[in-house]
Design an enzyme around this catalytic site. Structure first.
Site, PDB file in Angstrom:
ATOM      1  N   ASP A 142       2.867  27.251  33.247  1.00 21.51           N
ATOM      2  CA  ASP A 142       3.564  26.016  33.626  1.00 21.51           C
ATOM      3  C   ASP A 142       4.314  25.840  32.604  1.00 21.51           C
ATOM      4  O   ASP A 142       4.020  26.275  31.627  1.00 21.51           O
ATOM      5  CB  ASP A 142       2.101  25.026  34.039  1.00 21.51           C
ATOM      6  CG  ASP A 142       3.250  23.131  33.438  1.00 21.51           C
ATOM      7  OD1 ASP A 142       3.805  23.514  34.418  1.00 21.51           O
ATOM      8  OD2 ASP A 142       2.292  23.078  32.377  1.00 21.51           O
ATOM      9  N   GLU A 144       7.548  29.126  35.009  1.00 20.01           N
ATOM     10  CA  GLU A 144       8.479  27.982  35.483  1.00 20.01           C
ATOM     11  C   GLU A 144       9.605  28.016  34.002  1.00 20.01           C
ATOM     12  O   GLU A 144       9.668  27.900  32.706  1.00 20.01           O
ATOM     13  CB  GLU A 144       7.771  26.419  35.759  1.00 20.01           C
ATOM     14  CG  GLU A 144       8.531  25.041  35.338  1.00 20.01           C
ATOM     15  CD  GLU A 144       7.081  24.311  35.672  1.00 20.01           C
ATOM     16  OE1 GLU A 144       8.293  23.224  36.315  1.00 20.01           O
ATOM     17  OE2 GLU A 144       6.583  23.856  34.468  1.00 20.01           O
TER      18      GLU A 144
END
Length: 699
Positions: free
Chosen positions: A334, A371
């Site tokens: 993330d 990401e």
């Protein structure tokens, strides 16, 4: 440091001084090692087995150099509940408080009392019998990712026993495994299962942090996803349930990828909860200005400062633990751009942490998915990670949505589409304009939807977000969705609109699963799951976000389309090249791509960007090392105006066998054969896939 790890020119984060942090068990108890570079004293607090508020011992730790504090105690045995506390300077940016009980950062298990900050670390017995089960080791070109939520996947599944609803064990139940195998996905990518907490702000509104992007600790599994029985038994049993889930999924050939949140923690901004890192060494763990103001590049109040060796090592050691002890197959990082920011808070792909994740032997066989952005300056880094990394491709998402949705909406209003088919074709063929030849098409993790944003159903059913239930007056969530409601906002009984929406979903799914790259499917999209237009449902732990397993006929048909497309992807290596082809060269494991217009002629340069020309024929021919040559023809028509397509005359192509069409409500039950020069009529937007066959194949 073990001898198989690199020792030459290693960054400081691999220094032996940082080895063996956390609790190491041995005869007669255990040794606890904690890092705090600025502390003046650190203490171990051990609690009664039955009462988390009753301490039975306070033991000082000794500074052993390099910011590490250590103690050996017979009290550190499996099942022991403990905390640490630290005292130190009171300067700007320091938040020491000797009265605060802190989670030890390397805790493998947690226990909690009644309060938001009433957490205790637990010494865990890490033993587990894996038997003969090994990681599946699915190659990236054959990987199809299914992104889902541990609780949401099974909370309402009628074939999963109620005691297992919403649990790790429920995910590994035969009914769920059967669903995954029927679809043909090869990996489940789970939203965060690191222990996390709900923000006080949400609790005040009667909501919860459902997604889990609010980590308390990077080693402990989230206990709330374990069965009630195992929660009662304690942290050992919770960890065994997680490992049991992984083992059963591996037995079925399904990999487990974890969405990991190392970029920030649940301690929020200054004034937020002090549960662990902030109380141990606020300056050492979080990005700050000189005056102690947090540099928040995550939008969550804080950002972990991976430019410090100890913070970066915490990430590496967590990854090693999950990859080795828990046998996890991959990680989706993330806001990975935050992890690659240096001491000046600027992203660099050569960051020691990013490079160590690539080079560490313990992580060598692990899938690494970034990401590739955060919310700070210079935070958008799609395409800029190094070989070995795979990236969520937001450019793919946006172009595919535009082509099938917002462009069609524009055409209805203006009478003409805004752009041609060129940009879409680039994404279909593997995004060579984003990723280097060295990395190839598999660097791209293609997705149309994800947990964050509209579901596939809502993408084709709503023009705008409907997030009032989130308690933020509809301010939260993305405003630019590139969605199209096809004529009515949300629920409608208009069959024409409903049919157009269903076909749009099939076009989007067909594009996703037939594109070069690694496809990621969001759980529930295979059956058209809706969140009633909420594009930021992170705070809803309810039927709004739990998958429903009661499906209408059209939903079962959609699921059958997904299964057919995944099977066709597996059967046709031309659809999943490993490398980009180069004109005039033989590139092993690439796909040679040829492009034709609707008349069957080679696409001219001017047609690529002609907004009135939205039809193409795409021929991909594999050049694999160890497989038979394979060719496919894909027709794409991105306009609501009817078109008649002439199949191209191409070398060694005697027939085109139609194997899938987005025009069909249900997948084809019988294939049809067509000859070069035959005409295929498309009444509106659509896709048609053919296998190219030759009576006398060359070579």
């Amino acid at each position: 440091m073990s001898p198989d790890r690199p020792t030459a020119a290693v960054p400081g984060l691999l220094s032996p001084a940082l080895d063996d942090l956390g609790v190491t068990l041995h005869d007669g108890g255990g040794t606890l090692r904690v890092w705090s570079g600025r502390a003046e004293s650190v203490e171990l607090v051990v609690f009664d087995d039955a009462d988390l508020d009753w301490s039975v011992a306070d033991v000082p730790l000794t500074s052993v150099g390099g910011g590490v504090w250590s103690v050996t105690s017979e009290l550190l045995r499996p099942g022991a509940r403990y905390a640490v506390r630290a005292d130190g300077p009171r300067g700007s940016g320091d938040t020491f408080n000797r009265g605060t009980l802190l989670i030890e950062p390397y805790s493998r298990g947690l226990a909690t009392g009644d309060g938001y900050e009433d957490w205790r670390s637990v010494v865990v017995d890490r033993g587990f019998d894996w038997g003969e089960v090994r990681k599946p080791g699915t190659p990236m070109d054959r990987t199809v990712i299914y992104e889902g939520h541990v609780k949401g996947l099974t909370k309402r599944h009628p074939a999963v026993p109620p005691a297992l609803h919403g649990t790790y064990a429920g995910l590994a139940h035969p009914a769920m495994i059967e669903h995954l195998l029927e679809l043909g996905v090869t990996a489940v990518q789970l939203l965060p299962i690191h222990a996390f907490a709900t923000e006080p702000r949400l609790l005040q509104h009667g909501l919860a942090n459902y997604w889990g992007y609010n980590s308390l600790n990077f080693f402990s599994p989230h206990a709330a996803y374990a069965t009630e029985e195992n929660r009662r038994r304690g942290a050992d049993a919770v960890l065994r349930e997680v490992k049991g889930m992984v083992k059963l999924l591996h037995q079925a050939g399904i990999e487990v990828i974890l969405d990991v949140v190392y970029n920030h923690t649940s301690e929020e901004g200054i004034g937020g909860p002090r549960t662990s890192l902030r109380g141990l060494d606020n300056r050492g763990y979080y990005r700050q200005q000189d005056d102690g103001t947090y540099i928040d590049v995550t939008g969550c109040g804080n950002a972990v400062d991976t430019s410090t060796d100890a913070a970066a090592r915490l990430v590496v050691d967590s990854l090693r633990y999950w990859a080795e002890d828990v046998q996890i197959d991959g990680f989706r990082f993330d806001l990975a751009a935050t992890l690659g920011r240096d001491a000046g808070h600027v992203f660099t792909p050569e960051h020691p942490l990013l490079q160590t994740i690539l080079s560490d032997p313990a992580l060598s066989g692990v899938k690494k998915i970034a990401e590739p952005w955060d919310v700070g300056m210079g935070g958008w880094q799609t395409g800029n990670f190094r070989p070995g990394w795979h990236e969520w491709n937001d450019r793919y998402r946006d172009r595919v949505r535009n082509f099938w949705l917002s462009d069609i909406d524009y055409a209805r209003r203006a009478g003409v589409t805004p752009v041609g088919v060129g940009g879409f074709a680039t994404r279909l063929a593997g995004s060579a304009n984003t990723f280097t030849a060295e990395r190839g098409p598999l660097a791209s993790v293609n997705f149309v939807t994800a947990h964050d944003g509209f579901t596939l159903h809502d993408l084709v059913s709503y023009d705008v977000k409907h997030n009032i239930a989130n308690g933020e007056q509809n301010r939260d969530g993305a405003d630019t969705n590139r969605s199209f409601n096809h004529g009515a906002e949300g629920h409608t009984t208009n069959e024409g609109i409903l049919a157009a929406r269903r076909k749009a979903m099939r076009n989007l799914l067909g594009t996703l699963l037939l594109s070069a790259g690694v496809p990621m499917l969001t759980a529930g999209d295979e059956v058209g799951r809706s969140q009633r237009g909420n594009n930021n449902a992170y705070c809803h732990d309810s039927p709004l976000t739990w998958l429903s397993w009661d499906h209408a006929e059209w939903q079962s048909d959609l699921k059958a389309h997904v299964a057919r497309l995944i099977r066709l992807r597996d059967e046709n290596p031309a659809l999943r090249p490993v490398r980009y082809a180069r004109r005039g060269e033989h590139v092993p494991s690439a796909s040679i791509m040829e492009w034709y217009d609707e008349t069957g002629r080679t696409m001219s340069d001017e047609r690529w960007n002609d907004s009135t020309k939205r039809t193409l024929q795409y021929v991909a021919s594999s050049t694999p090392e160890n497989e038979e040559r394979n060719r496919i023809l894909l027709i794409v028509h991105g306009s609501e105006h009817a078109v008649s397509v002439t199949l191209p005359e191409i070398e060694a192509a005697d027939r085109f066998v139609r194997v899938w069409s987005s025009l069909d409500e249900r997948p084809l039950t019988e294939v049809t054969e067509h000859a070069p020069g035959d005409r295929i009529d498309l009444p509106s937007t659509g896709m048609e896939l053919f296998r190219v066959e030759s009576v006398n194949p060359p070579g």
